[in-house]
Scaffold this active site. Structure first.
Site, PDB file in Angstrom:
ATOM      1  N   ALA A  21       0.825  -1.205   0.000  1.00 24.96           N
ATOM      2  CA  ALA A  21       0.000   0.000   0.000  1.00 24.96           C
ATOM      3  C   ALA A  21       0.862   1.259   0.000  1.00 24.96           C
ATOM      4  O   ALA A  21       1.866   1.355   0.713  1.00 24.96           O
ATOM      5  CB  ALA A  21      -0.921  -0.005   1.216  1.00 24.96           C
ATOM      6  N   ASN A  76      -7.890  12.277 -37.837  1.00 20.93           N
ATOM      7  CA  ASN A  76      -6.503  12.175 -37.392  1.00 20.93           C
ATOM      8  C   ASN A  76      -5.577  12.161 -38.611  1.00 20.93           C
ATOM      9  O   ASN A  76      -5.825  11.439 -39.576  1.00 20.93           O
ATOM     10  CB  ASN A  76      -6.326  10.897 -36.571  1.00 20.93           C
ATOM     11  CG  ASN A  76      -5.035  10.873 -35.782  1.00 20.93           C
ATOM     12  OD1 ASN A  76      -3.964  11.077 -36.333  1.00 20.93           O
ATOM     13  ND2 ASN A  76      -5.142  10.622 -34.494  1.00 20.93           N
ATOM     14  N   ASN A 153      -6.317  10.190 -24.018  1.00 19.82           N
ATOM     15  CA  ASN A 153      -4.984  10.005 -23.452  1.00 19.82           C
ATOM     16  C   ASN A 153      -4.504  11.383 -22.998  1.00 19.82           C
ATOM     17  O   ASN A 153      -4.310  12.274 -23.827  1.00 19.82           O
ATOM     18  CB  ASN A 153      -4.010   9.453 -24.502  1.00 19.82           C
ATOM     19  CG  ASN A 153      -4.489   8.150 -25.113  1.00 19.82           C
ATOM     20  OD1 ASN A 153      -5.183   7.373 -24.481  1.00 19.82           O
ATOM     21  ND2 ASN A 153      -4.108   7.914 -26.349  1.00 19.82           N
ATOM     22  N   GLY A 159       0.179   8.237 -23.078  1.00 19.17           N
ATOM     23  CA  GLY A 159       0.211   8.045 -24.520  1.00 19.17           C
ATOM     24  C   GLY A 159      -0.136   9.256 -25.349  1.00 19.17           C
ATOM     25  O   GLY A 159      -0.251   9.145 -26.570  1.00 19.17           O
ATOM     26  N   ALA A 160      -0.303  10.440 -24.718  1.00 18.49           N
ATOM     27  CA  ALA A 160      -0.630  11.638 -25.490  1.00 18.49           C
ATOM     28  C   ALA A 160       0.617  12.152 -26.198  1.00 18.49           C
ATOM     29  O   ALA A 160       1.679  12.276 -25.585  1.00 18.49           O
ATOM     30  CB  ALA A 160      -1.205  12.719 -24.583  1.00 18.49           C
ATOM     31  N   HIS A 164      -2.165  19.915 -26.324  1.00 14.74           N
ATOM     32  CA  HIS A 164      -3.462  20.582 -26.435  1.00 14.74           C
ATOM     33  C   HIS A 164      -4.575  19.587 -26.095  1.00 14.74           C
ATOM     34  O   HIS A 164      -4.592  18.459 -26.596  1.00 14.74           O
ATOM     35  CB  HIS A 164      -3.642  21.111 -27.856  1.00 14.74           C
ATOM     36  CG  HIS A 164      -4.713  22.151 -27.972  1.00 14.74           C
ATOM     37  ND1 HIS A 164      -4.471  23.420 -28.440  1.00 14.74           N
ATOM     38  CD2 HIS A 164      -6.038  22.114 -27.692  1.00 14.74           C
ATOM     39  CE1 HIS A 164      -5.601  24.113 -28.449  1.00 14.74           C
ATOM     40  NE2 HIS A 164      -6.570  23.330 -27.996  1.00 14.74           N
ATOM     41  N   HIS A 166      -7.377  17.193 -25.985  1.00 16.18           N
ATOM     42  CA  HIS A 166      -8.134  16.520 -27.041  1.00 16.18           C
ATOM     43  C   HIS A 166      -8.481  15.106 -26.617  1.00 16.18           C
ATOM     44  O   HIS A 166      -7.821  14.511 -25.770  1.00 16.18           O
ATOM     45  CB  HIS A 166      -7.343  16.486 -28.356  1.00 16.18           C
ATOM     46  CG  HIS A 166      -6.107  15.623 -28.299  1.00 16.18           C
ATOM     47  ND1 HIS A 166      -4.949  16.020 -27.679  1.00 16.18           N
ATOM     48  CD2 HIS A 166      -5.858  14.383 -28.791  1.00 16.18           C
ATOM     49  CE1 HIS A 166      -4.037  15.062 -27.791  1.00 16.18           C
ATOM     50  NE2 HIS A 166      -4.566  14.054 -28.455  1.00 16.18           N
ATOM     51  N   HIS A 293     -25.049  -1.512 -20.005  1.00 12.66           N
ATOM     52  CA  HIS A 293     -25.206  -0.191 -19.403  1.00 12.66           C
ATOM     53  C   HIS A 293     -23.943   0.599 -19.738  1.00 12.66           C
ATOM     54  O   HIS A 293     -22.843   0.202 -19.342  1.00 12.66           O
ATOM     55  CB  HIS A 293     -25.332  -0.407 -17.881  1.00 12.66           C
ATOM     56  CG  HIS A 293     -25.908   0.708 -17.086  1.00 12.66           C
ATOM     57  ND1 HIS A 293     -27.023   0.558 -16.305  1.00 12.66           N
ATOM     58  CD2 HIS A 293     -25.505   1.978 -16.903  1.00 12.66           C
ATOM     59  CE1 HIS A 293     -27.281   1.680 -15.666  1.00 12.66           C
ATOM     60  NE2 HIS A 293     -26.354   2.569 -16.019  1.00 12.66           N
ATOM     61  N   GLU A 309       1.395  -9.636 -15.067  1.00 15.51           N
ATOM     62  CA  GLU A 309       0.119  -9.228 -15.640  1.00 15.51           C
ATOM     63  C   GLU A 309      -0.058  -9.773 -17.056  1.00 15.51           C
ATOM     64  O   GLU A 309      -1.122 -10.304 -17.393  1.00 15.51           O
ATOM     65  CB  GLU A 309       0.014  -7.696 -15.652  1.00 15.51           C
ATOM     66  CG  GLU A 309      -0.169  -7.068 -14.275  1.00 15.51           C
ATOM     67  CD  GLU A 309       1.145  -6.803 -13.556  1.00 15.51           C
ATOM     68  OE1 GLU A 309       1.127  -6.150 -12.518  1.00 15.51           O
ATOM     69  OE2 GLU A 309       2.209  -7.259 -14.052  1.00 15.51           O
TER      70      GLU A 309
END
Length: 333
Positions: A21, A76, A153, A159-160, A164, A166, A293, A309
């Site tokens: 933790a 894009n 992102n 990962g951006a 700016h 978006h 949902h 993982e």
């Protein structure tokens, strides 16, 4: 003692590693310095992007692809999938392939380069969420597309590639496996109990309140029972609705209120972390589902996926969701 928890929707197990933790302050990472330079999303630079496919806020008399907008959606420039062509699905022995057909768009959330999504007012953020809806309604007319994933992102670690503010949209010719798992898990629950499992989760979280972060008249925000990463947070409508694009603007305004508050609380708790969020909705053109949902999953980029993982499908999370929710409740929103 570590805690093994099972996600009630898809059956995925996670390990809540309580002996590892960590306080929220231990997870803060310094944000990279601003990049500077010419930004294609800044007003006045509209010619640096492909021609817009949606715009909000510009005067009707103004020319297209010009300043004066509040939200702007453009294809894009470096799309993951191309919109031109046919799928041409083929077999290669036991394998399947098809052409990379789809749509990849960028939703520029504000003309102001220095503002992040959490800095936007509820009214401004409502326009962004309404742009999401408008693009789904348009793109679902293309029968090649079966699913539209809306995602964001934010920050280099998430990962951006541009600062700016978006979000992005990718229309796919197939339904993603992760969404299929949610749909199938929800259907099994409905077949067994004749109830929506997401509605059951909303009811239990509102009753127990241990993982509840906030709620308004239409939406709840909570830390899920079996979170894959620290401070994973879900935003979910209280009333049953399977399709995001079916939400009226007045309810999207309350979703914007909940989303903005969530991002500000995460920023206060974690020092404005990088994060991703994803909108999970019913597949395109599917009828309203009594078992599924729609919802938003917000994932701060605080941990890395490693060998365990990848090899097991388990996620290790050092922050119990109850502690994360308690911390977020105390943050100003």
């Amino acid at each position: 003692m570590p805690d093994l928890r099972r996600d009630p929707i898809v059956g995925r197990w996670v390990i809540i590693a309580t002996e590892r933790a960590r306080r929220p302050s231990d997870m803060q990472r310094a944000a990279p310095a601003p990049q500077g330079g010419l930004c294609p999303f800044d007003p006045g630079n509209e010619g640096m992007t492909p021609r817009e496919v949606y715009v909000a806020g510009r005067a009707p008399s103004a020319p297209p692809n010009a300043p004066g907008w509040k939200v702007r959606v453009v294809p894009n420039r470096f799309p993951a999938l191309k919109i031109e062509g046919e799928l041409d699905r083929q077999a290669e022995g036991i394998y399947d392939r098809m052409n990379g057909i789809g749509a990849h768009e960028v939703i520029v959330e504000t003309p102001d380069h220095g503002r992040s999504m959490e800095d936007l007012s509820a009214a401004e953020l409502t326009e962004v969420l309404f742009a999401f809806k408008a693009r789904i309604l348009d793109l679902r007319n293309d029968l090649r597309f079966k699913y539209i994933l809306l995602f964001k992102n934010h920050g280099h670690l998430a990962g951006a590639s541009l600062e700016h503010a978006h979000s992005q949209l990718i229309a796919l010719p197939v339904v993603p496996r992760q969404v299929i798992e949610e749909i199938e898990g929800a259907r099994r629950h409905h077949d067994l109990k004749e109830r929506c499992i997401f509605c059951d989760i909303v009811g239990q979280e509102r009753k127990e309140r241990a993982r509840l972060v906030l709620e308004n008249d239409e939406f709840v925000v909570f830390a899920p029972w079996a979170p894959r990463s620290p401070f994973e947070t879900w935003i979910m409508p209280k009333r049953h609705q399977s399709n995001y694009e079916a939400e009226p603007k007045e309810r999207l305004a309350l979703c914007a209120e909940a989303l903005g508050s969530t991002l500000r609380r995460l920023g206060g708790a974690l020092g404005k972390p990088a994060y991703n969020f994803m909108v999970h909705s019913n597949p395109l053109r599917d009828a309203q589902s009594p078992s599924y949902h729609w919802h938003i999953e917000v994932m701060p980029a605080l941990t890395q996926v490693a060998g365990f993982e990848w090899g097991s499908g388990f996620h290790i999370n050092p922050v119990p969701p109850e502690e994360a929710a308690e911390f977020l409740r105390k943050m100003p929103g």
